[in-house]
Design a protein around this motif. Structure first.
Motif, PDB file in Angstrom:
ATOM      1  N   GLN A 865       1.005  -1.294   0.070  1.00 25.77           N
ATOM      2  CA  GLN A 865       0.210  -0.055  -0.062  1.00 25.77           C
ATOM      3  C   GLN A 865       0.934   1.026  -0.055  1.00 25.77           C
ATOM      4  O   GLN A 865       0.554   2.382  -0.721  1.00 25.77           O
ATOM      5  N   VAL A 866       2.118   1.383   0.789  1.00 28.15           N
ATOM      6  CA  VAL A 866       2.739   2.386   0.864  1.00 28.15           C
ATOM      7  C   VAL A 866       3.499   2.483  -0.393  1.00 28.15           C
ATOM      8  O   VAL A 866       3.361   3.641  -1.019  1.00 28.15           O
ATOM      9  N   ALA A 867       4.070   1.659  -1.096  1.00 28.52           N
ATOM     10  CA  ALA A 867       4.752   1.488  -2.531  1.00 28.52           C
ATOM     11  C   ALA A 867       3.759   2.014  -3.528  1.00 28.52           C
ATOM     12  O   ALA A 867       3.939   2.803  -4.474  1.00 28.52           O
ATOM     13  N   ALA A 868       2.413   1.619  -3.131  1.00 25.06           N
ATOM     14  CA  ALA A 868       1.352   2.014  -4.413  1.00 25.06           C
ATOM     15  C   ALA A 868       1.255   3.646  -4.282  1.00 25.06           C
ATOM     16  O   ALA A 868       0.887   4.204  -5.440  1.00 25.06           O
ATOM     17  N   GLY A 869       1.184   3.991  -2.866  1.00 23.13           N
ATOM     18  CA  GLY A 869       0.838   5.399  -2.887  1.00 23.13           C
ATOM     19  C   GLY A 869       1.971   6.345  -3.492  1.00 23.13           C
ATOM     20  O   GLY A 869       1.624   7.327  -3.981  1.00 23.13           O
ATOM     21  N   MET A 870       3.092   5.754  -3.205  1.00 21.94           N
ATOM     22  CA  MET A 870       4.264   6.574  -3.607  1.00 21.94           C
ATOM     23  C   MET A 870       4.554   6.559  -5.479  1.00 21.94           C
ATOM     24  O   MET A 870       4.500   7.671  -5.956  1.00 21.94           O
ATOM     25  N   ALA A 871       4.187   5.487  -5.980  1.00 22.55           N
ATOM     26  CA  ALA A 871       3.972   5.301  -7.278  1.00 22.55           C
ATOM     27  C   ALA A 871       2.836   6.291  -8.177  1.00 22.55           C
ATOM     28  O   ALA A 871       3.090   6.969  -9.032  1.00 22.55           O
ATOM     29  N   ALA A 872       1.682   6.188  -7.070  1.00 18.45           N
ATOM     30  CA  ALA A 872       0.466   6.824  -7.696  1.00 18.45           C
ATOM     31  C   ALA A 872       0.863   8.520  -7.742  1.00 18.45           C
ATOM     32  O   ALA A 872       0.411   9.203  -8.526  1.00 18.45           O
ATOM     33  N   LEU A 873       1.689   9.014  -6.684  1.00 22.04           N
ATOM     34  CA  LEU A 873       1.982  10.242  -6.386  1.00 22.04           C
ATOM     35  C   LEU A 873       2.963  10.692  -7.526  1.00 22.04           C
ATOM     36  O   LEU A 873       2.749  11.633  -8.097  1.00 22.04           O
ATOM     37  N   LEU A 874       3.814   9.787  -7.934  1.00 16.94           N
ATOM     38  CA  LEU A 874       4.779  10.108  -8.939  1.00 16.94           C
ATOM     39  C   LEU A 874       4.055  10.292 -10.257  1.00 16.94           C
ATOM     40  O   LEU A 874       4.300  11.156 -11.049  1.00 16.94           O
ATOM     41  N   CYS A 875       3.078   9.350 -10.373  1.00 16.29           N
ATOM     42  CA  CYS A 875       2.079   9.407 -11.583  1.00 16.29           C
ATOM     43  C   CYS A 875       1.456  10.617 -11.899  1.00 16.29           C
ATOM     44  O   CYS A 875       1.372  11.187 -13.035  1.00 16.29           O
ATOM     45  N   SER A 876       0.889  10.999 -10.618  1.00 15.12           N
ATOM     46  CA  SER A 876       0.029  12.305 -10.689  1.00 15.12           C
ATOM     47  C   SER A 876       0.814  13.525 -10.945  1.00 15.12           C
ATOM     48  O   SER A 876       0.396  14.469 -11.602  1.00 15.12           O
ATOM     49  N   ARG A 877       2.005  13.608 -10.426  1.00 19.21           N
ATOM     50  CA  ARG A 877       2.812  14.539 -10.294  1.00 19.21           C
ATOM     51  C   ARG A 877       3.596  14.962 -11.795  1.00 19.21           C
ATOM     52  O   ARG A 877       3.836  15.831 -12.375  1.00 19.21           O
ATOM     53  N   TYR A 878       4.223  13.800 -12.392  1.00 19.32           N
ATOM     54  CA  TYR A 878       4.880  13.740 -13.418  1.00 19.32           C
ATOM     55  C   TYR A 878       4.649  13.019 -14.632  1.00 19.32           C
ATOM     56  O   TYR A 878       5.224  13.077 -15.812  1.00 19.32           O
ATOM     57  N   GLY A 879       3.501  12.387 -14.626  1.00 20.31           N
ATOM     58  CA  GLY A 879       2.908  11.687 -15.805  1.00 20.31           C
ATOM     59  C   GLY A 879       3.417  10.188 -15.820  1.00 20.31           C
ATOM     60  O   GLY A 879       4.750   9.958 -15.584  1.00 20.31           O
ATOM     61  N   ARG A 880       2.743   9.370 -16.611  1.00 19.96           N
ATOM     62  CA  ARG A 880       3.316   7.848 -16.711  1.00 19.96           C
ATOM     63  C   ARG A 880       4.477   7.868 -17.625  1.00 19.96           C
ATOM     64  O   ARG A 880       5.397   7.043 -17.221  1.00 19.96           O
ATOM     65  N   ALA A 881       4.526   8.700 -18.493  1.00 19.16           N
ATOM     66  CA  ALA A 881       5.819   8.647 -19.473  1.00 19.16           C
ATOM     67  C   ALA A 881       7.014   8.827 -18.493  1.00 19.16           C
ATOM     68  O   ALA A 881       8.055   8.185 -18.817  1.00 19.16           O
ATOM     69  N   ALA A 882       7.096   9.886 -17.689  1.00 19.82           N
ATOM     70  CA  ALA A 882       8.159  10.225 -16.774  1.00 19.82           C
ATOM     71  C   ALA A 882       8.380   8.991 -15.828  1.00 19.82           C
ATOM     72  O   ALA A 882       9.532   8.722 -15.672  1.00 19.82           O
TER      73      ALA A 882
END
Length: 915
Positions: A865-882
């Motif tokens: 759950q923690v790892a998913a939260g960090m990955a989701a935060l990265l996707c929302s801030r920088y986009g999936r391509a990044a």
């Protein structure tokens, strides 16, 4: 590695076999038949004695005994022994079953404060008891099956009636409050009757209590012999009574009576949801610790608080011993239901009949051919541990302490000796023990890891896949059939050619693939695991097993059949020249009385295949005969193990030396490795190879021959031992969806999904705990059995998750941290959630450790759950391509600093490459 969908089970490995005596009725019939036979023989011999007094009877009847008293004391004694034996045979079957059950229960509960009771269901006879069984205690959840069966019978609830569970449950009765939150892994799910029983859902049974009238609740307990119980005065008291936490106390003896009565009702096809729920509880639910592979066990755990506030645990259930149903009840003071279930598991393990094992842990002695005085243990990836040295009074550790034994767990590099040090790298449980002549090093590892190490040592560097698989099956067969070969010495197998030589450490991918694609498969013949041998090169004709080992008469080892394949690979010819004087010295060293000097040695007897069996040595003194195999071992031991390559040779004396011309390498029995290589190179399958070398034997995970089948999916491959249509369809849908979420890189290998037929084989193959539903390694996906997956959300969502792991790992660079890889899979698999729905925080190193080696299912869930939260935060801030670029090259340090969990960039795994 996937840990999203996991059943809460940890099935232990299979245990040692125990002696069985058949069912009680069979025992009695056998005993009566034997006594009748003895009496018939006695009458026949008595009549023979009367008609011919010169005959010497073996059995006397009473009349003969009387007439010959004082004149034939030997015959009288024979008769008396016969009579005593008959009596013992009649009585033994009536007691052996109980003695075996009692010893199994005593062994299982030894060293614990537990109370145990085993009762025969058909007769109600007590088979075993440990400690007093009449003390009363709060029963906890073991009452739930009784109330559910009664409610279903009275139609107060239907099997398909569902209750939505949010885990939390608080009950207040007067000044006291109970927090009875559910502990099952599912949350926010609707349970029907059998699932609620399997997972012991408190919310379901609290609502069930609301449907039962108060007087009926007390009557149900009385029906099962648990009364008198007071009639609940309010709703809360009724719920607490049904949940078994207040309002009643019971003894183990009472619960055995109650569960026997329940078992008799279930045998009459009443309340099938209760029957299945109890089975599922042991198979994958809250009583999973009681499960024993291959045994049908059904039961329920319970945990409650005693008068002093300390918890105690229960297990109550049924199982089959020799096809006869028994009830077992275990009460464990100062424990919980899970611990009581483990004790039930130990009982059934000790009491069960031997069952074929497709996987188990093996204990191997390492460095078995040398004396070890100094050992250095280095954890892989870390600094060296202190040295362990032998001393006359124990192990001397370099930090100064001494002990007789040292235990370690994990991945280590073991270096034995100093100048000519031998190194071994492996993972498992290590035991280093002091002995009078040196250090003993034992390693306990999964059987599938053992097969990889043995195949790694035996296979040629360019070995084809088909012969690799045939060898893997042969190695596994030998290992499991001989797993207790050195039991008298305190371990199972050794790492020398006496058992099977091992090359531990990294194995090439083809070896690992061959072992994984034959996982659990061994050779069977006549319902028994075959006796398997293999040889380097048979020289063109196999040897019979009983010509090498006289007791080995199996038809599939009859030998003496031509092998054209190995000769097409190489002629395997060899030559040896041995000085006769040196040979005389070797004979003296063996203590053999042979002529000296030697003038000639000739072969006097050969086997059907032409191999030497007996030699005659002539010269000065009386001629001597030697076994050809003893001669070869003596020469090779003295001059080197490749001096004489086989027993197939001609021999002559030339001057002062013995000239030998031979063919073949090894004993020639069983599978010829050179021939198997050539058969594979010519396109033969592993099945055809094994059929050629072991005619009549068949490969399979069980004697039924249920081997692996390869099924082609759309862009992926399925390996299974069962029906494939449903799984193939779910896999096709999951693989298509995974590719739509994350495009695979060009040239990537297609995934291979392997559906393991048992949880134990899943554990042995993957090294993962039994509560995981799946595990991914590179492009290989390993699944738990269908029955386990079916009870935990099905297969399509699980396969989507694992296929995403395959795609993520194919694109991940060396600098991609584990939390990003795991978290990205979680995010892609649940696209409806945003970063606000993933909660929790954890330092980077701690998070990666929790993901790689979770302590249990709950810890794994939290880390993901923690790892998913960090990955989701990265996707929302920088986009999936990044984020995909982060996956390839690492997360830049300035990005890590902006994440709430990783404010300190120095804590980021792999250094935050890309900054």
């Amino acid at each position: 590695m996937c840990q999203r969908h996991k059943p809460p089970q940890e099935i232990g490995a299979n245990g040692p076999p125990s002696i069985r005596y058949g069912t009680g009725r069979e025992k009695l019939r056998l005993a009566i038949t034997w006594v009748r036979m003895v009496c018939s023989v006695t009458r026949v011999l008595h009549n023979l004695h009367k008609s011919n007094r010169r005959a010497t009877p073996f059995f006397f009847g009473p009349g003969t005994l009387w007439r010959t008293w004082g004149t034939r004391p030997v015959l009288i004694r024979i008769y008396c022994w016969n009579l005593l034996l008959s009596i013992l045979l009649l009585l033994a079957p009536l007691t052996l079953a109980g003695q075996t059950t009692q010893s199994a229960l005593t062994s299982a509960l030894q060293g614990t404060p537990a109370v145990g009771l085993v009762v025969d269901v058909p007769t109600g006879r007590q088979l075993a008891v440990v400690k007093a069984t009449n003390e009363r205690h709060a029963p906890g959840s073991i009452l739930k099956p009784l109330f559910l069966a009664a409610a279903l019978e009275q139609h107060e609830v239907q099997p398909e009636t569902t209750v939505f569970c949010r885990r939390s449950l608080h009950i207040s009765d007067g000044p006291r409050e109970w927090n009875l939150a559910c502990t099952h892994p599912q949350s926010e799910v609707a349970f029907a009757a059998k699932e609620a029983l399997a997972y012991s859902c408190n919310r379901y049974f609290a609502e069930l209590a609301d449907r039962i009238p108060p007087a009926q609740a007390a009557a149900i307990l009385a029906h099962y012999g648990l009364g008198p119980a007071p009639v609940p005065r309010n709703r809360e008291q009724k719920e607490l009574l049904v949940l078994g936490v207040a309002g009643i106390s019971v003894s183990p003896a009472q619960m055995a009576f109650a569960y026997r009565k329940l078992a008799l009702a279930l045998d009459q096809a009443k309340a099938p949801a209760v029957r299945q729920g109890l089975r599922d509880s042991v198979s994958y639910g809250m009583a999973h610790n009681a499960a024993v592979p291959g045994m049908e066990i059904a039961g329920k755990t319970g945990t409650a608080d005693g008068a002093e506030g300390q918890s105690h645990g229960w297990f109550a259930g049924t199982g089959y011993l020799d096809h006869e149903q028994v009830v077992i009840v275990i009460y464990l003071p100062h424990g919980n239901g899970a611990d009581a279930a483990r004790l039930a598991h130990d009982f059934f393990l000790a009491a069960r009949a031997p069952a074929p094992e497709s996987a188990r842990s093996l204990t191997v002695e390492l460095f078995s051919t040398r004396t070890v005085k100094t050992l250095t243990a280095t954890p892989l990836g870390q600094g060296a541990l202190p040295q362990v040295e032998w001393a006359p009074d124990g192990l001397r550790l370099s930090w100064g302490s001494k002990r007789k034994q040292l235990s370690l767990s994990g991945s280590f590099r073991m270096q034995a000796g100093a100048g000519d040090a031998q190194e071994i790298s492996a993972a498992g449980r290590w035991t280093i023990t002091w002995q009078r002549d040196g250090l003993r090093v034992l390693l306990t590892l999964p059987s599938e890891s053992y097969v990889i190490a043995a195949l790694n040592g035996e296979a040629a560097p360019d070995e084809p896949m088909a012969s690799l698989k045939a060898m893997a099956i042969s190695i596994r067969t030998f290992a499991l059939a001989n797993a207790s070969r050195h039991n008298a010495e305190g371990f199972g197998l050794c790492d020398s050619t006496h058992c099977q030589a091992l090359r531990l450490g990294n194995a090439r991918p083809e070896v690992v693939r061959a072992v994984r694609e034959t996982a659990g498969e061994t050779l069977w013949f006549g319902g028994q695991r075959a006796h398997v041998y293999y040889t380097q090169h048979c020289g063109g004709r196999s040897e019979a097993g009983d010509d090498v080992w006289p007791a080995e008469h199996a038809s599939y080892l009859a030998g003496n059949h031509a092998d054209p394949y190995c000769l097409r690979r190489s002629p395997a010819e060899w030559h040896a020249r041995i000085d006769l004087g040196r040979l005389s010295g070797i004979f003296r060293g063996q203590g053999w009385q042979t002529p000296s000097p030697i003038s000639a040695i000739r072969v006097t007897r050969r086997s059907a295949s032409g191999r030497a069996e007996l030699l005659e040595v002539t010269g000065q003194g009386a001629p001597a005969e030697l076994s050809a195999s003893s001669f070869r071992f003596a020469v090779d031991r003295a001059l080197g193990w490749n001096q004489m390559r086989s027993d197939w040779y001609t021999v002559s004396v030339s001057g002062v030396a013995l000239e030998m011309k031979g063919r073949g390498y090894g004993h020639g029995v069983g599978l010829c490795q050179a021939g198997a290589y050539q058969m594979a190179a010519e396109g033969h399958s592993d099945t055809e190879i094994l059929s050629f070398y072991f005619p009549g034997a068949a490969a399979g995970i069980t004697p039924a021959g249920d081997g692996w089948r390869r099924v082609a999916g759309v862009g992926w491959t399925l390996l299974t031992t069962g029906p494939a249509s449903a799984l193939a369809g779910e896999g096709n849908a999951a693989w298509a969806k995974a590719q739509s979420l994350l495009r695979p890189p060009g040239g990537s290998p297609a995934p291979i999904v392997e559906e393991l037929p048992s949880t134990e084989l899943f554990r042995q193959t993957t090294g993962e705990p039994g509560w995981m539903l799946a595990s991914t390694r590179g492009s290989s996906v390993f699944l738990q059995p269908a029955a386990v997956r079916r009870n935990h959300g099905g297969t399509e969502a699980l396969l989507l998750h694992e296929f995403l792991h395959v795609l993520v790992e194919q694109q991940a660079g060396e600098q991609a941290p584990l939390w990003l890889r795991e978290g990205l899979v979680e995010t892609l698999a649940t696209p409806g959630k945003d970063d606000s729905q993933f909660r929790g925080a954890m330092p980077a190193k701690e998070l990666d450790a929790a993901l790689a080696h979770p302590a249990d299912a709950a810890a794994s869930r939290q880390a993901h759950q923690v790892a998913a939260g960090m990955a989701a935060l990265l996707c929302s801030r920088y986009g999936r391509a990044a984020v995909r670029d982060f996956l390839r090259h690492g997360v830049p340090s300035d990005v890590l600093k902006r994440l709430p969990t990783f404010g300190d960039a120095s804590a980021a795994p792999n250094g935050g490459a890309g900054s």
